[in-house]
Design a protein around this motif. Structure first.
Motif, PDB file in Angstrom:
ATOM      1  N   UNK A 309     -28.284   7.929   5.475  1.00 48.69           N
ATOM      2  CA  UNK A 309     -27.760   7.914   6.857  1.00 48.69           C
ATOM      3  C   UNK A 309     -26.278   8.279   6.857  1.00 48.69           C
ATOM      4  N   UNK A 310     -25.523   7.710   5.923  1.00 44.87           N
ATOM      5  CA  UNK A 310     -24.091   8.022   5.818  1.00 44.87           C
ATOM      6  C   UNK A 310     -23.871   9.497   5.482  1.00 44.87           C
ATOM      7  N   UNK A 311     -24.758  10.042   4.665  1.00 46.02           N
ATOM      8  CA  UNK A 311     -24.662  11.450   4.287  1.00 46.02           C
ATOM      9  C   UNK A 311     -24.826  12.367   5.501  1.00 46.02           C
ATOM     10  N   UNK A 312     -25.672  11.921   6.444  1.00 47.44           N
ATOM     11  CA  UNK A 312     -25.957  12.761   7.616  1.00 47.44           C
ATOM     12  C   UNK A 312     -24.954  12.545   8.740  1.00 47.44           C
ATOM     13  N   UNK A 313     -24.566  11.302   8.980  1.00 49.21           N
ATOM     14  CA  UNK A 313     -23.734  11.052  10.159  1.00 49.21           C
ATOM     15  C   UNK A 313     -22.658   9.981   9.957  1.00 49.21           C
ATOM     16  N   UNK A 314     -22.232   9.767   8.727  1.00 46.43           N
ATOM     17  CA  UNK A 314     -21.215   8.750   8.474  1.00 46.43           C
ATOM     18  C   UNK A 314     -19.802   9.292   8.526  1.00 46.43           C
ATOM     19  N   UNK A 315     -18.843   8.372   8.477  1.00 46.00           N
ATOM     20  CA  UNK A 315     -17.427   8.729   8.361  1.00 46.00           C
ATOM     21  C   UNK A 315     -16.755   7.679   7.487  1.00 46.00           C
ATOM     22  N   UNK A 316     -15.497   7.888   7.182  1.00 49.97           N
ATOM     23  CA  UNK A 316     -14.795   7.012   6.239  1.00 49.97           C
ATOM     24  C   UNK A 316     -14.732   5.564   6.731  1.00 49.97           C
ATOM     25  N   UNK A 317     -14.630   5.392   8.063  1.00 47.46           N
ATOM     26  CA  UNK A 317     -14.545   4.035   8.620  1.00 47.46           C
ATOM     27  C   UNK A 317     -15.896   3.326   8.528  1.00 47.46           C
ATOM     28  N   UNK A 318     -16.971   4.056   8.789  1.00 49.67           N
ATOM     29  CA  UNK A 318     -18.304   3.445   8.745  1.00 49.67           C
ATOM     30  C   UNK A 318     -18.681   3.060   7.314  1.00 49.67           C
ATOM     31  N   UNK A 325     -19.643  -5.207   4.749  1.00 55.41           N
ATOM     32  CA  UNK A 325     -20.737  -6.001   5.343  1.00 55.41           C
ATOM     33  C   UNK A 325     -21.803  -6.337   4.293  1.00 55.41           C
ATOM     34  N   UNK A 326     -22.207  -5.340   3.510  1.00 57.10           N
ATOM     35  CA  UNK A 326     -23.253  -5.557   2.497  1.00 57.10           C
ATOM     36  C   UNK A 326     -22.790  -6.532   1.415  1.00 57.10           C
ATOM     37  N   UNK A 327     -21.514  -6.449   1.041  1.00 59.00           N
ATOM     38  CA  UNK A 327     -20.992  -7.374   0.028  1.00 59.00           C
ATOM     39  C   UNK A 327     -20.935  -8.801   0.574  1.00 59.00           C
ATOM     40  N   UNK A 328     -20.536  -8.929   1.832  1.00 54.76           N
ATOM     41  CA  UNK A 328     -20.468 -10.258   2.460  1.00 54.76           C
ATOM     42  C   UNK A 328     -21.870 -10.833   2.642  1.00 54.76           C
ATOM     43  N   UNK A 329     -22.809 -10.002   3.098  1.00 60.12           N
ATOM     44  CA  UNK A 329     -24.196 -10.448   3.301  1.00 60.12           C
ATOM     45  C   UNK A 329     -24.819 -10.875   1.970  1.00 60.12           C
ATOM     46  N   UNK A 330     -24.602 -10.062   0.931  1.00 67.27           N
ATOM     47  CA  UNK A 330     -25.137 -10.400  -0.385  1.00 67.27           C
ATOM     48  C   UNK A 330     -24.599 -11.722  -0.903  1.00 67.27           C
ATOM     49  N   UNK A 331     -23.308 -11.913  -0.713  1.00 73.21           N
ATOM     50  CA  UNK A 331     -22.658 -13.167  -1.157  1.00 73.21           C
ATOM     51  C   UNK A 331     -23.191 -14.361  -0.363  1.00 73.21           C
ATOM     52  N   UNK A 332     -23.400 -14.165   0.934  1.00 74.33           N
ATOM     53  CA  UNK A 332     -23.904 -15.236   1.813  1.00 74.33           C
ATOM     54  C   UNK A 332     -25.322 -15.639   1.402  1.00 74.33           C
TER      55      UNK A 332
END
Length: 342
Positions: A309-318, A325-332
């Motif tokens: 998805x990032x490859x098709x429509x992502x940007x540096x901020x996303x 988010x993924x690191x926080x979710x994984x830690x939680x």
């Protein structure tokens, strides 16, 4: 104790990683070798040149193999240690689960750094050399024309040869056909011919033959002692960029920019997947079931779907937001499922 534990975890992870990495590496290498060997249908390549092209593909093979191998080997490591009650024994000695995962996290950081280096340094360089070598061979190489085979092409011309010399440069009894326009066809017959490289172009020189051009209304015949047939293929000049100049093109190239985002995210997969994997593979085997393969499949699927998805429509901020988010979710999830118990 800390040194022994660190060495123990590193040793087990290395064994687990190599058991997954080597088969994956060999399978993907085979796919690349088949892809490279298909070039011999168009141009002549020696065995040495085939392996040279393969060597240019090695950074890309390693790049795509490491993230999947790390996910699978980490899941296998925690699952094995849990099933053998080794983690339970460590927990009973007062060693916390978070401490054990941190030992693996240090290795994950090293893998992420290695992947970033490969993706932003090694792959661009190797791909440029691959394209340059391929372009050079296509513009200068002798075409691999086989005797007695129908359907072969020389540029836009269909060609049939009855026999060829051992040097692969000279041919006997040649027939060439070309449909130049909708209602005009060309037909050449020659007793002999040879391939010549001239000004980075491949020319088929025909000797002692007849040429026919015919339409619905007319037929023209010409006898010749020598005629040159050009391949009519255009090859681009490949410029080898330095790494900094190569990535400076990101400003103007959306394709390169999206590719860079994909590479960054995939490089972070070892770190992003660690706590998620640990959350579902560090278990008490007496009370919890082992779902290692399901965890590997779902984790890999989710992370590569996000990367796509990032490859098709992502940007540096996303990409920064998603990584955090993924690191926080994984830690939680890890705190809720594992750390509060062990």
């Amino acid at each position: 104790m800390a040194k022994i534990l660190k060495g123990y975890i590193s040793s087990n992870l290395t064994k687990s990683f190599l058991m997954v990495f080597l088969p994956f590496f060999l399978i993907i290498s085979l796919i690349y070798l088949i892809k490279i060997s298909s070039l011999t249908a168009k141009i002549d390549l020696s065995l040495k040149e085939l392996f040279l092209l393969y060597s240019y593909s090695i950074p890309e093979i390693i790049y795509y193999t490491i993230p999947i191998s790390f996910v699978a080997s980490t899941a296998s490591l925690f699952s094995k240690l849990s099933s053998d009650n080794e983690l339970i024994a460590l927990f009973s000695l007062g060693i916390e689960s978070n401490y054990i995962v941190k030992r693996v996290r240090n290795i994950a950081i090293l893998f992420t750094i290695a992947l970033l280096s490969i993706s932003f340094i090694a792959i661009p360089i190797s791909k440029q050399y691959y394209k340059a070598f391929k372009n050079e061979k296509q513009s200068q190489a002798q075409l691999n024309l086989s005797a007695g085979e129908l359907g072969q092409k020389f540029g836009s011309y269909y060609i049939y040869i009855e026999a060829k010399a051992k040097n692969n440069k000279e041919y006997k009894n040649i027939v060439i056909y070309n449909r130049d326009k909708k209602y005009q066809e060309e037909f050449f017959v020659s007793s002999s011919g040879s391939l010549i490289n001239k000004n980075s172009s491949t020319i088929l020189e025909l000797k002692d033959g007849y040429g026919y051009t015919y339409t619905d209304d007319s037929l023209q015949e010409a006898k010749y002692s020598k005629i040159d047939v050009y391949e009519n293929l255009k090859y681009k000049n490949i410029e080898i960029y330095e790494i900094i100049k190569y990535w400076e093109q990101v400003k103007d190239s959306k394709k390169l920019r999206q590719k860079a985002l994909f590479m960054i995210f995939v490089s972070f997969i070892p770190l992003l997947s660690l706590y998620i994997i640990a959350s579902f593979t560090i278990i008490n085997p007496r009370y919890q079931k082992n779902h290692t393969f399901t965890v590997i499949f779902i984790t890999t699927l989710i992370l590569y779907t996000v990367a796509s998805i990032l490859h098709k429509q992502g940007n540096i901020y996303s990409i920064i937001a998603i990584i955090i988010i993924l690191m926080v979710v994984g830690r939680f999830i890890f705190k809720k499922r594992v750390q509060r118990y062990f």
